[in-house]
Design an enzyme around this catalytic site. Sequence first.
Site, PDB file in Angstrom:
ATOM      1  N   SER A 287       0.823  -1.222   0.000  1.00  0.00           N
ATOM      2  CA  SER A 287       0.000   0.000   0.000  1.00  0.00           C
ATOM      3  C   SER A 287       0.850   1.263   0.000  1.00  0.00           C
ATOM      4  O   SER A 287       1.691   1.455   0.882  1.00  0.00           O
ATOM      5  CB  SER A 287      -0.876   0.065   1.259  1.00  0.00           C
ATOM      6  OG  SER A 287      -1.704  -1.047   1.339  1.00  0.00           O
TER       7      SER A 287
ATOM      8  N   ALA B 250       2.924  -2.077   4.050  1.00  0.00           N
ATOM      9  CA  ALA B 250       2.729  -1.018   5.032  1.00  0.00           C
ATOM     10  C   ALA B 250       2.316  -1.713   6.325  1.00  0.00           C
ATOM     11  O   ALA B 250       1.546  -2.675   6.291  1.00  0.00           O
ATOM     12  CB  ALA B 250       1.637  -0.077   4.571  1.00  0.00           C
TER      13      ALA B 250
ATOM     14  N   TYR C  98      -8.445 -10.499   3.253  1.00  0.00           N
ATOM     15  CA  TYR C  98      -9.715  -9.881   3.681  1.00  0.00           C
ATOM     16  C   TYR C  98     -10.612  -9.489   2.515  1.00  0.00           C
ATOM     17  O   TYR C  98     -11.771  -9.156   2.714  1.00  0.00           O
ATOM     18  CB  TYR C  98      -9.461  -8.663   4.589  1.00  0.00           C
ATOM     19  CG  TYR C  98      -8.679  -7.528   3.962  1.00  0.00           C
ATOM     20  CD1 TYR C  98      -9.251  -6.713   2.995  1.00  0.00           C
ATOM     21  CD2 TYR C  98      -7.365  -7.280   4.330  1.00  0.00           C
ATOM     22  CE1 TYR C  98      -8.537  -5.683   2.406  1.00  0.00           C
ATOM     23  CE2 TYR C  98      -6.642  -6.260   3.752  1.00  0.00           C
ATOM     24  CZ  TYR C  98      -7.233  -5.466   2.792  1.00  0.00           C
ATOM     25  OH  TYR C  98      -6.518  -4.461   2.206  1.00  0.00           O
ATOM     26  N   GLU C  99     -10.054  -9.509   1.300  1.00  0.00           N
ATOM     27  CA  GLU C  99     -10.896  -9.156   0.149  1.00  0.00           C
ATOM     28  C   GLU C  99     -11.874 -10.280  -0.187  1.00  0.00           C
ATOM     29  O   GLU C  99     -12.765 -10.108  -1.019  1.00  0.00           O
ATOM     30  CB  GLU C  99     -10.014  -8.799  -1.052  1.00  0.00           C
ATOM     31  CG  GLU C  99      -9.232  -7.517  -0.798  1.00  0.00           C
ATOM     32  CD  GLU C  99      -8.275  -7.154  -1.921  1.00  0.00           C
ATOM     33  OE1 GLU C  99      -8.760  -6.741  -2.970  1.00  0.00           O
ATOM     34  OE2 GLU C  99      -7.057  -7.290  -1.730  1.00  0.00           O
TER      35      GLU C  99
ATOM     36  N   MET D 271      -1.480  -6.826   7.234  1.00  0.00           N
ATOM     37  CA  MET D 271      -2.529  -7.726   6.732  1.00  0.00           C
ATOM     38  C   MET D 271      -2.090  -8.472   5.480  1.00  0.00           C
ATOM     39  O   MET D 271      -2.920  -8.813   4.638  1.00  0.00           O
ATOM     40  CB  MET D 271      -3.790  -6.899   6.429  1.00  0.00           C
ATOM     41  CG  MET D 271      -4.256  -6.037   7.595  1.00  0.00           C
ATOM     42  SD  MET D 271      -5.612  -4.963   7.110  1.00  0.00           S
ATOM     43  CE  MET D 271      -5.739  -3.905   8.566  1.00  0.00           C
ATOM     44  N   SER D 272      -0.792  -8.721   5.354  1.00  0.00           N
ATOM     45  CA  SER D 272      -0.336  -9.352   4.097  1.00  0.00           C
ATOM     46  C   SER D 272       0.965 -10.102   4.311  1.00  0.00           C
ATOM     47  O   SER D 272       1.305 -10.479   5.426  1.00  0.00           O
ATOM     48  CB  SER D 272      -0.122  -8.257   3.040  1.00  0.00           C
ATOM     49  OG  SER D 272       0.967  -7.431   3.392  1.00  0.00           O
TER      50      SER D 272
ATOM     51  N   ASN E 263       2.212   3.870  10.774  1.00  0.00           N
ATOM     52  CA  ASN E 263       1.537   4.448  11.949  1.00  0.00           C
ATOM     53  C   ASN E 263       2.040   3.737  13.189  1.00  0.00           C
ATOM     54  O   ASN E 263       2.542   2.619  13.118  1.00  0.00           O
ATOM     55  CB  ASN E 263       0.017   4.265  11.831  1.00  0.00           C
ATOM     56  CG  ASN E 263      -0.356   2.812  11.575  1.00  0.00           C
ATOM     57  OD1 ASN E 263      -0.191   2.310  10.464  1.00  0.00           O
ATOM     58  ND2 ASN E 263      -0.836   2.140  12.599  1.00  0.00           N
TER      59      ASN E 263
ATOM     60  N   HIS F 240      -3.699   0.287  -4.435  1.00  0.00           N
ATOM     61  CA  HIS F 240      -3.151  -0.895  -5.105  1.00  0.00           C
ATOM     62  C   HIS F 240      -3.548  -0.841  -6.564  1.00  0.00           C
ATOM     63  O   HIS F 240      -4.734  -0.844  -6.893  1.00  0.00           O
ATOM     64  CB  HIS F 240      -3.675  -2.179  -4.463  1.00  0.00           C
ATOM     65  CG  HIS F 240      -3.036  -2.486  -3.156  1.00  0.00           C
ATOM     66  ND1 HIS F 240      -2.009  -3.383  -3.021  1.00  0.00           N
ATOM     67  CD2 HIS F 240      -3.253  -1.972  -1.925  1.00  0.00           C
ATOM     68  CE1 HIS F 240      -1.631  -3.425  -1.759  1.00  0.00           C
ATOM     69  NE2 HIS F 240      -2.368  -2.579  -1.068  1.00  0.00           N
TER      70      HIS F 240
ATOM     71  N   HIS G  41      -5.305  -9.228  -0.895  1.00  0.00           N
ATOM     72  CA  HIS G  41      -5.319  -9.573   0.528  1.00  0.00           C
ATOM     73  C   HIS G  41      -6.397 -10.604   0.828  1.00  0.00           C
ATOM     74  O   HIS G  41      -7.424 -10.661   0.162  1.00  0.00           O
ATOM     75  CB  HIS G  41      -5.609  -8.322   1.373  1.00  0.00           C
ATOM     76  CG  HIS G  41      -4.660  -7.200   1.128  1.00  0.00           C
ATOM     77  ND1 HIS G  41      -4.781  -6.359   0.057  1.00  0.00           N
ATOM     78  CD2 HIS G  41      -3.570  -6.789   1.826  1.00  0.00           C
ATOM     79  CE1 HIS G  41      -3.802  -5.474   0.097  1.00  0.00           C
ATOM     80  NE2 HIS G  41      -3.051  -5.708   1.153  1.00  0.00           N
TER      81      HIS G  41
ATOM     82  N   HIS H 245      -6.761   4.294   6.815  1.00  0.00           N
ATOM     83  CA  HIS H 245      -6.092   3.883   5.568  1.00  0.00           C
ATOM     84  C   HIS H 245      -5.411   5.092   4.913  1.00  0.00           C
ATOM     85  O   HIS H 245      -4.337   4.972   4.323  1.00  0.00           O
ATOM     86  CB  HIS H 245      -7.113   3.246   4.623  1.00  0.00           C
ATOM     87  CG  HIS H 245      -6.497   2.673   3.378  1.00  0.00           C
ATOM     88  ND1 HIS H 245      -5.518   1.703   3.414  1.00  0.00           N
ATOM     89  CD2 HIS H 245      -6.706   2.950   2.057  1.00  0.00           C
ATOM     90  CE1 HIS H 245      -5.157   1.395   2.163  1.00  0.00           C
ATOM     91  NE2 HIS H 245      -5.857   2.147   1.331  1.00  0.00           N
TER      92      HIS H 245
END
Length: 278
Positions: free
Chosen positions: A33, A116, A88-89, A217-218, A241, A64, A86, A253
């Site tokens: 990201s 990220a 979560y998609e 998340m990846s 962050n 993306h 990802h 995001h």
Amino acid sequence: MTTFVTLEQIDQAADAIRKRTSCRPRVGLILGSGLNSLADSVKKPDILPYAELPNWPISTVQGHVGRLVIGELEGQTVLVMQGRIHYYEGYSMSQITLPVRAMLRLGLEMMFVTNAAGGVNPDFVPGDVMLITDHLNLIGMTGANPLMGPNIDELGPRFPDMSQAYDPKLMKTAHRVAVTENLQLREGVYCALSGPSFEGPADLRFLRLAGADAVGMSTVPEVIVARHGGMRVLGFSGISNKANLDGSTTTTHEEVIEAGKIIAPKMEKIIRGVLRAL
Ligand code: HPA
């Protein structure tokens, strides 16, 4: 019902790539990201939108891009995934890692992966770049491992070793490049969760106790599949962050994409230096 991709589906994707480029890439790059810009420096690029590749999962997330850029970078032949997919998609673990398996079938030797991440280590600040030395596979521990289902013996063993998932030699090179470029390179353990919700304060305190330095998340599913197939892996997290361990701040995001603007140029320098040193 979990969808497991087959060797035939992987080969259909790999064959489609072979037909669309005369370049035979050695190194795969997966850009996270807000970290897409490195792909724009690829020389003599062949550009293949994911939507034109059979069986290829399509990324739906802002930040993306969703295409392969194949060509030359710092004297190396590279295949760049500009945008990743990802868990979560809504795809299965097997589907999100099909691109890495296509890389294996195309004969790539190495995969450099970026993401990220939230900084869980209290010393980290947004904008830092962290070399991933190991990972904490929390998604996998709950059963979502990309190697679940029938093993594809042509790619690798049923029970692959993960003791040195991140290549020690490549890590050494990355540190050397960082010194040469006068850049601070943190290092630490990346923890993968499914997302898409960010972690709450109790989640984050748990992750810190468990030894995580960064959370995202990846990456881990891709690394497992790459190592299953014997590719050498190098990984970087851009700290976008600070993890919100006491619940006093929020994470968005937009913040992640914004931090990418500071992180991307640093990460690019290191990746370019490692490519030159290969
Ligand atoms: N948590 C999970 N994933 C992330 C974060 C975070 O704080 N920042 C960027 N990706």
